[in-house]
Motif scaffolding. Structure first.
Motif, PDB file in Angstrom:
ATOM      1  N   PHE A 122       0.836  -1.207   0.000  1.00 37.93           N
ATOM      2  CA  PHE A 122       0.000   0.000   0.000  1.00 37.93           C
ATOM      3  C   PHE A 122       0.870   1.258   0.000  1.00 37.93           C
ATOM      4  CE2 PHE A 122      -1.981   3.357   2.568  1.00 37.93           C
ATOM      5  CZ  PHE A 122      -3.145   3.587   1.851  1.00 37.93           C
ATOM      6  N   LEU A 123       1.898   1.259   0.836  1.00 36.31           N
ATOM      7  CA  LEU A 123       2.787   2.417   0.927  1.00 36.31           C
ATOM      8  C   LEU A 123       3.576   2.617  -0.363  1.00 36.31           C
ATOM      9  CD1 LEU A 123       4.135   1.889   4.555  1.00 36.31           C
ATOM     10  CD2 LEU A 123       2.603   3.711   3.790  1.00 36.31           C
ATOM     11  N   ILE A 124       3.990   1.520  -0.980  1.00 34.79           N
ATOM     12  CA  ILE A 124       4.742   1.621  -2.232  1.00 34.79           C
ATOM     13  C   ILE A 124       3.880   2.253  -3.318  1.00 34.79           C
ATOM     14  CG2 ILE A 124       5.711   0.252  -4.126  1.00 34.79           C
ATOM     15  CD1 ILE A 124       6.871  -1.634  -2.025  1.00 34.79           C
ATOM     16  N   ARG A 125       2.627   1.822  -3.408  1.00 39.65           N
ATOM     17  CA  ARG A 125       1.729   2.396  -4.420  1.00 39.65           C
ATOM     18  C   ARG A 125       1.574   3.899  -4.219  1.00 39.65           C
ATOM     19  NH1 ARG A 125      -1.810  -2.509  -3.803  1.00 39.65           N
ATOM     20  NH2 ARG A 125      -1.416  -3.810  -5.634  1.00 39.65           N
ATOM     21  N   HIS A 126       1.388   4.305  -2.978  1.00 38.57           N
ATOM     22  CA  HIS A 126       1.226   5.732  -2.697  1.00 38.57           C
ATOM     23  C   HIS A 126       2.536   6.487  -2.909  1.00 38.57           C
ATOM     24  CE1 HIS A 126      -2.884   6.344  -1.013  1.00 38.57           C
ATOM     25  NE2 HIS A 126      -2.833   5.024  -0.957  1.00 38.57           N
TER      26      HIS A 126
ATOM     27  N   TYR B 286       7.723  10.914  -1.438  1.00 39.63           N
ATOM     28  CA  TYR B 286       8.118   9.546  -1.793  1.00 39.63           C
ATOM     29  C   TYR B 286       8.946   8.922  -0.671  1.00 39.63           C
ATOM     30  CZ  TYR B 286      10.824   5.873  -4.125  1.00 39.63           C
ATOM     31  OH  TYR B 286      11.432   4.689  -4.448  1.00 39.63           O
ATOM     32  N   ILE B 287       9.945   9.654  -0.201  1.00 40.08           N
ATOM     33  CA  ILE B 287      10.810   9.141   0.860  1.00 40.08           C
ATOM     34  C   ILE B 287      10.027   8.955   2.158  1.00 40.08           C
ATOM     35  CG2 ILE B 287      12.822   9.675   2.298  1.00 40.08           C
ATOM     36  CD1 ILE B 287      14.005  11.117  -0.140  1.00 40.08           C
ATOM     37  N   ALA B 288       9.137   9.900   2.450  1.00 42.39           N
ATOM     38  CA  ALA B 288       8.355   9.830   3.688  1.00 42.39           C
ATOM     39  C   ALA B 288       7.487   8.574   3.726  1.00 42.39           C
ATOM     40  CB  ALA B 288       7.484  11.076   3.828  1.00 42.39           C
ATOM     41  N   HIS B 289       6.891   8.224   2.587  1.00 42.20           N
ATOM     42  CA  HIS B 289       6.071   7.013   2.532  1.00 42.20           C
ATOM     43  C   HIS B 289       6.906   5.774   2.845  1.00 42.20           C
ATOM     44  CE1 HIS B 289       2.894   9.362   0.452  1.00 42.20           C
ATOM     45  NE2 HIS B 289       2.099   8.409   0.922  1.00 42.20           N
TER      46      HIS B 289
END
Length: 205
Positions: free
Chosen positions: A89-93, A103-106
């Protein structure tokens, strides 16, 4: 730095695409993933036991810790399999984010998952021991066991050199939870190498 993140994102996008192509039915995939993590957790458990506390693998203690492996494997797999989907889920976001910092924060959330895994390991061992004792007709108070294991955790943080075996044991038991973080680190370093040495990047549609 922008070029590094661009390459990093492209590699991550390819990995996500590979996962989505190969995953198949989500329910079958989750079952296989869950079983996979059970095996991984039990393997890590015995590696940690034999290398950190070999004396506890013999005699009555060995029988006790043999029983403990089953709830440890199942509960560990529960955390790892659920965190796997959180990572997806985090990768998609992250890939859909417009700014590099977003991007880095996710992806940094995976570090939080790794920290949570440490506390989960403590709970798993506390609960597993309590469950084994309950089945063996030697019940204990779960809250007391939790407090004892929390004390061990805090002692390891405050006195790491006196608790090297416990710390090593926890690291080995947390290997499965570290996989997403290790993948991100690997992809970041790979992107750095591509940028530094100007290697061509193959972009797959």
């Amino acid at each position: 730095m922008n070029s590094i993140i661009t390459i990093w994102k492209e590699h991550l996008k390819q990995l996500l695409s590979f996962y989505e192509r190969k995953r198949g039915n989500i329910f079958s995939f989750y079952l296989l993933l869950f079983l996979y993590f059970i095996v991984i957790n039990i393997i890590c458990y015995w590696i940690a036991m034999y290398t950190a506390f070999p004396e506890l693998t013999l005699g009555a203690a060995g029988v006790y810790y043999y029983k403990v492996q089953f709830p440890v494997g199942i509960l560990g797999a529960l955390f790892d399999s659920l965190s796997f989907f959180v990572t997806i889920f985090l990768i998609r976001h992250a890939l859909s984010s417009k700014k590099d910092i977003q991007y880095i924060a996710h992806l940094l959330v995976d570090l939080i998952i790794a920290v949570l895994a440490t506390f989960w390991v403590v709970f798993v061992f506390s609960f597993s021991g309590w469950l084994v004792n309950l089945v063996s007709y030697a019940p204990q108070v779960l809250a007391d066991r939790n407090a004892e294991y929390q004390g061990l955790l805090f002692d390891a943080v405050s006195n790491p050199f006196d608790n090297m075996r416990n710390i090593y044991f926890g690291i080995v038991m947390g290997i499965s939870a570290m996989i997403p973080t290790c993948i991100h680190i690997y992809m970041f370093l790979r992107a750095c190498m591509h940028t530094l040495f100007r290697q061509p990047v193959t972009i797959k549609e």
